[in-house]
Design a protein around this motif. Structure first.
Motif, short mmCIF file in Angstrom:
data_model
loop_
_atom_site.label_atom_id
_atom_site.label_comp_id
_atom_site.label_asym_id
_atom_site.label_seq_id
_atom_site.Cartn_x
_atom_site.Cartn_y
_atom_site.Cartn_z
N MET A 1 0.40 -0.95 -0.04
CA MET A 1 0.51 -0.20 0.03
C MET A 1 0.85 1.52 -0.15
O MET A 1 0.89 2.70 -0.47
N LEU A 2 1.93 1.60 0.75
CA LEU A 2 3.32 2.15 0.97
C LEU A 2 2.88 2.34 -0.68
O LEU A 2 2.96 3.50 -1.13
N SER A 3 3.94 1.82 -1.29
CA SER A 3 4.34 1.96 -2.90
C SER A 3 3.75 2.14 -3.57
O SER A 3 3.35 2.94 -4.33
N LEU A 4 1.96 1.65 -2.97
CA LEU A 4 1.09 2.58 -3.97
C LEU A 4 0.59 3.79 -4.03
O LEU A 4 1.27 4.36 -4.99
N ILE A 5 0.98 4.85 -2.95
CA ILE A 5 0.63 5.93 -2.72
C ILE A 5 1.46 7.00 -3.36
O ILE A 5 1.54 7.49 -3.55
N ASP A 6 3.26 6.10 -2.68
CA ASP A 6 4.28 7.06 -3.55
C ASP A 6 4.17 7.16 -4.95
O ASP A 6 4.14 8.15 -5.77
N ALA A 7 4.27 5.65 -4.97
CA ALA A 7 4.00 5.59 -6.60
C ALA A 7 2.85 6.63 -7.95
O ALA A 7 3.05 7.03 -9.03
N SER A 8 1.63 6.69 -7.12
CA SER A 8 0.53 7.73 -8.03
C SER A 8 0.26 8.90 -7.71
O SER A 8 -0.38 9.34 -7.98
N LYS A 9 1.29 9.15 -6.70
CA LYS A 9 1.23 10.27 -6.29
C LYS A 9 0.63 11.41 -5.43
O LYS A 9 -0.21 12.32 -6.23
N LEU A 10 0.04 10.78 -4.24
CA LEU A 10 -1.34 10.77 -3.62
C LEU A 10 -1.07 11.85 -3.36
O LEU A 10 -2.13 12.34 -2.02
N LEU A 11 -0.02 11.60 -2.21
CA LEU A 11 0.49 12.74 -0.89
C LEU A 11 0.09 13.75 -1.14
O LEU A 11 -0.29 14.24 -0.12
N ILE A 13 -2.36 15.08 -2.35
CA ILE A 13 -3.62 15.71 -2.11
C ILE A 13 -3.74 15.26 -0.52
O ILE A 13 -4.61 15.42 0.40
N ILE A 14 -3.06 14.54 -0.25
CA ILE A 14 -3.04 13.66 1.31
C ILE A 14 -2.35 14.90 2.26
O ILE A 14 -3.60 15.32 3.45
N TYR A 15 -1.70 15.33 1.55
CA TYR A 15 -0.77 16.30 2.41
C TYR A 15 -0.67 17.50 2.10
O TYR A 15 -0.06 18.06 1.49
N PRO A 16 -1.94 19.05 1.71
CA PRO A 16 -1.61 19.72 1.02
C PRO A 16 -0.44 20.74 1.24
O PRO A 16 -0.20 21.29 0.77
N ASP A 17 0.33 20.57 3.03
CA ASP A 17 0.74 21.47 3.21
C ASP A 17 2.57 20.21 2.93
O ASP A 17 2.87 19.76 2.68
#
Length: 71
Positions: A1-11, A13-17
């Protein structure tokens, strides 16, 4: 799951700061470094992204060509 979050560039959106995003991205990269599936997940996401780009380009080109032939 961590790899998917990193690879899909969702951070972003999740962390606007941006500072928090960079911090979490650094932690994810460190955690993913030792996971054997990380590279496979990253490569799969990149292949999907490239397939979408190719499909959109082909559809756009076909649409433009079709429009030019009907005139």
């Amino acid at each position: 799951m961590l790899s998917l979050i990193d690879a899909s560039k969702l951070l972003g959106i999740i962390y606007p700061d941006s500072k928090e995003e960079r911090s979490v991205r650094k932690q994810l990269k460190q955690a993913n470094k030792d996971l054997p599936v990380s590279k496979a997940v990253h490569d799969t996401i990149q292949a999907i992204e490239m397939s979408v780009i190719i499909a959109v380009t082909a559809a756009t080109t076909a649409s433009v060509n079709s429009s030019n032939h009907s005139n």
